[in-house]
Design a protein around this motif. Sequence first.
Motif, PDB file in Angstrom:
ATOM      1  N   UNK A 103      44.194  18.965 -15.527  1.00 18.64           N
ATOM      2  CA  UNK A 103      44.338  18.835 -14.069  1.00 18.64           C
ATOM      3  C   UNK A 103      45.772  18.506 -13.664  1.00 18.64           C
ATOM      4  N   UNK A 104      46.520  17.820 -14.543  1.00 19.16           N
ATOM      5  CA  UNK A 104      47.883  17.454 -14.156  1.00 19.16           C
ATOM      6  C   UNK A 104      48.840  18.637 -14.135  1.00 19.16           C
ATOM      7  N   UNK A 105      48.357  19.814 -14.546  1.00 21.75           N
ATOM      8  CA  UNK A 105      49.158  21.033 -14.443  1.00 21.75           C
ATOM      9  C   UNK A 105      48.825  21.835 -13.184  1.00 21.75           C
ATOM     10  N   UNK A 106      47.843  21.356 -12.414  1.00 22.37           N
ATOM     11  CA  UNK A 106      47.383  22.076 -11.225  1.00 22.37           C
ATOM     12  C   UNK A 106      47.784  21.318  -9.968  1.00 22.37           C
ATOM     13  N   UNK A 107      48.369  22.052  -9.018  1.00 25.46           N
ATOM     14  CA  UNK A 107      48.720  21.494  -7.716  1.00 25.46           C
ATOM     15  C   UNK A 107      48.016  22.312  -6.645  1.00 25.46           C
ATOM     16  N   UNK A 108      47.369  21.645  -5.719  1.00 26.93           N
ATOM     17  CA  UNK A 108      46.727  22.347  -4.608  1.00 26.93           C
ATOM     18  C   UNK A 108      47.589  22.200  -3.359  1.00 26.93           C
ATOM     19  N   UNK A 109      47.862  23.330  -2.728  1.00 26.75           N
ATOM     20  CA  UNK A 109      48.680  23.352  -1.516  1.00 26.75           C
ATOM     21  C   UNK A 109      47.795  23.534  -0.291  1.00 26.75           C
ATOM     22  N   UNK A 110      47.981  22.640   0.675  1.00 28.71           N
ATOM     23  CA  UNK A 110      47.250  22.720   1.942  1.00 28.71           C
ATOM     24  C   UNK A 110      48.269  22.612   3.067  1.00 28.71           C
ATOM     25  N   UNK A 111      48.179  23.473   4.069  1.00 29.19           N
ATOM     26  CA  UNK A 111      49.161  23.424   5.150  1.00 29.19           C
ATOM     27  C   UNK A 111      49.017  22.129   5.937  1.00 29.19           C
ATOM     28  N   UNK A 112      50.134  21.704   6.491  1.00 29.00           N
ATOM     29  CA  UNK A 112      50.138  20.484   7.300  1.00 29.00           C
ATOM     30  C   UNK A 112      49.149  20.590   8.460  1.00 29.00           C
ATOM     31  N   UNK A 113      49.141  21.735   9.144  1.00 30.91           N
ATOM     32  CA  UNK A 113      48.270  21.877  10.310  1.00 30.91           C
ATOM     33  C   UNK A 113      46.796  21.797   9.909  1.00 30.91           C
ATOM     34  N   UNK A 114      46.450  22.339   8.738  1.00 31.37           N
ATOM     35  CA  UNK A 114      45.064  22.254   8.276  1.00 31.37           C
ATOM     36  C   UNK A 114      44.699  20.824   7.925  1.00 31.37           C
ATOM     37  N   UNK A 115      45.627  20.114   7.313  1.00 30.95           N
ATOM     38  CA  UNK A 115      45.343  18.733   6.881  1.00 30.95           C
ATOM     39  C   UNK A 115      45.102  17.800   8.057  1.00 30.95           C
ATOM     40  N   UNK A 116      45.866  17.993   9.136  1.00 27.30           N
ATOM     41  CA  UNK A 116      45.768  17.044  10.243  1.00 27.30           C
ATOM     42  C   UNK A 116      44.632  17.368  11.200  1.00 27.30           C
ATOM     43  N   UNK A 117      43.973  18.516  11.026  1.00 26.06           N
ATOM     44  CA  UNK A 117      42.845  18.843  11.895  1.00 26.06           C
ATOM     45  C   UNK A 117      41.699  17.844  11.709  1.00 26.06           C
ATOM     46  N   UNK A 118      41.529  17.395  10.483  1.00 21.93           N
ATOM     47  CA  UNK A 118      40.541  16.351  10.213  1.00 21.93           C
ATOM     48  C   UNK A 118      41.168  15.403   9.209  1.00 21.93           C
ATOM     49  N   UNK A 119      41.947  14.470   9.734  1.00 24.51           N
ATOM     50  CA  UNK A 119      42.804  13.632   8.892  1.00 24.51           C
ATOM     51  C   UNK A 119      42.015  12.794   7.903  1.00 24.51           C
ATOM     52  N   UNK A 120      40.956  12.143   8.379  1.00 22.11           N
ATOM     53  CA  UNK A 120      40.191  11.258   7.490  1.00 22.11           C
ATOM     54  C   UNK A 120      39.542  12.044   6.356  1.00 22.11           C
ATOM     55  N   UNK A 121      39.051  13.252   6.673  1.00 23.55           N
ATOM     56  CA  UNK A 121      38.442  14.093   5.647  1.00 23.55           C
ATOM     57  C   UNK A 121      39.489  14.553   4.641  1.00 23.55           C
ATOM     58  N   UNK A 122      40.667  14.938   5.140  1.00 23.53           N
ATOM     59  CA  UNK A 122      41.740  15.377   4.251  1.00 23.53           C
ATOM     60  C   UNK A 122      42.148  14.259   3.305  1.00 23.53           C
ATOM     61  N   UNK A 123      42.287  13.058   3.826  1.00 26.56           N
ATOM     62  CA  UNK A 123      42.674  11.914   2.987  1.00 26.56           C
ATOM     63  C   UNK A 123      41.651  11.694   1.884  1.00 26.56           C
ATOM     64  N   UNK A 124      40.375  11.750   2.232  1.00 27.17           N
ATOM     65  CA  UNK A 124      39.300  11.548   1.250  1.00 27.17           C
ATOM     66  C   UNK A 124      39.342  12.621   0.154  1.00 27.17           C
TER      67      UNK A 124
END
Length: 255
Positions: free
Chosen positions: A121-142
């Motif tokens: 897993x430490x070789x894998x990075x997941x990219x999520x756009x800023x706008x997608x992350x902030x649409x549901x901040x608490x869910x994104x954090x979790x």
Amino acid sequence: MESVNLVHHALANERVELFAQRIVSLQSDRREMYFEILVRIKNAQGQYISPGIFMPASERYNIAHLVDKRVVCQTLDWLEENEAHLTKLGRCSINLSGHSIGNPAFFDFLLSKLDSSRVPCNKICFEITETAAIQNLSQAIEKFEKLRSLGCLIALDDFGSGLSSFGYLKKLPVDIVKIDGLFVKDMKDNPVDKAMVKAINDLAKQMGKVTVAEFVENHQIIDHLIDMNVDYAQGYAIGKPKPLAELVEELVNEL
């Protein structure tokens, strides 16, 4: 709807292909295999269709998670099948749609796939756009915290596009900040864009994040980024997207 049908046909007929684009260190001579996975699909005539066409339609009609699921599976399976290359892999980034992150069934699949895969897993990075992350901040954090607990890295893509970017950066548990290419590509000619890149980089570094500049299209930009102490660069000046196997072969020969 035509794009949606195109995606369904591509998924059903094995016409989803993995491309990759190289990401290089600007602050170290150390060579590493670091790339971002990019998805391409073909139509029935064998022509590649731009993600700028089919991804917005996939998100609008709620099938983006099907594309992301296929990309995750193909990427991890390819890395497992090419174990000799896997040992040399530094980091592989995979984009996830905000719709996928918010889909409970997809997220359960993702955790299960990571758990059963031989890819660390430490070789894998997941990219999520800023706008997608902030649409549901608490869910994104979790979700981000759950993936990071497995060892995965999280990159916040297109950073700087939101009106309250810096405020959100304090709250989101991310490891990497990818500076929005809209600022990067014109920074050598536009002092405001250059100031934005510097501000984003300085703040991210202050918070202990790694920074990646996107849309790096010439060597003058690279020189500015090195002076600013940006960690990594990605763009046509570094290398254009290529089929995954072809890019990896090139990188292996360089290492």
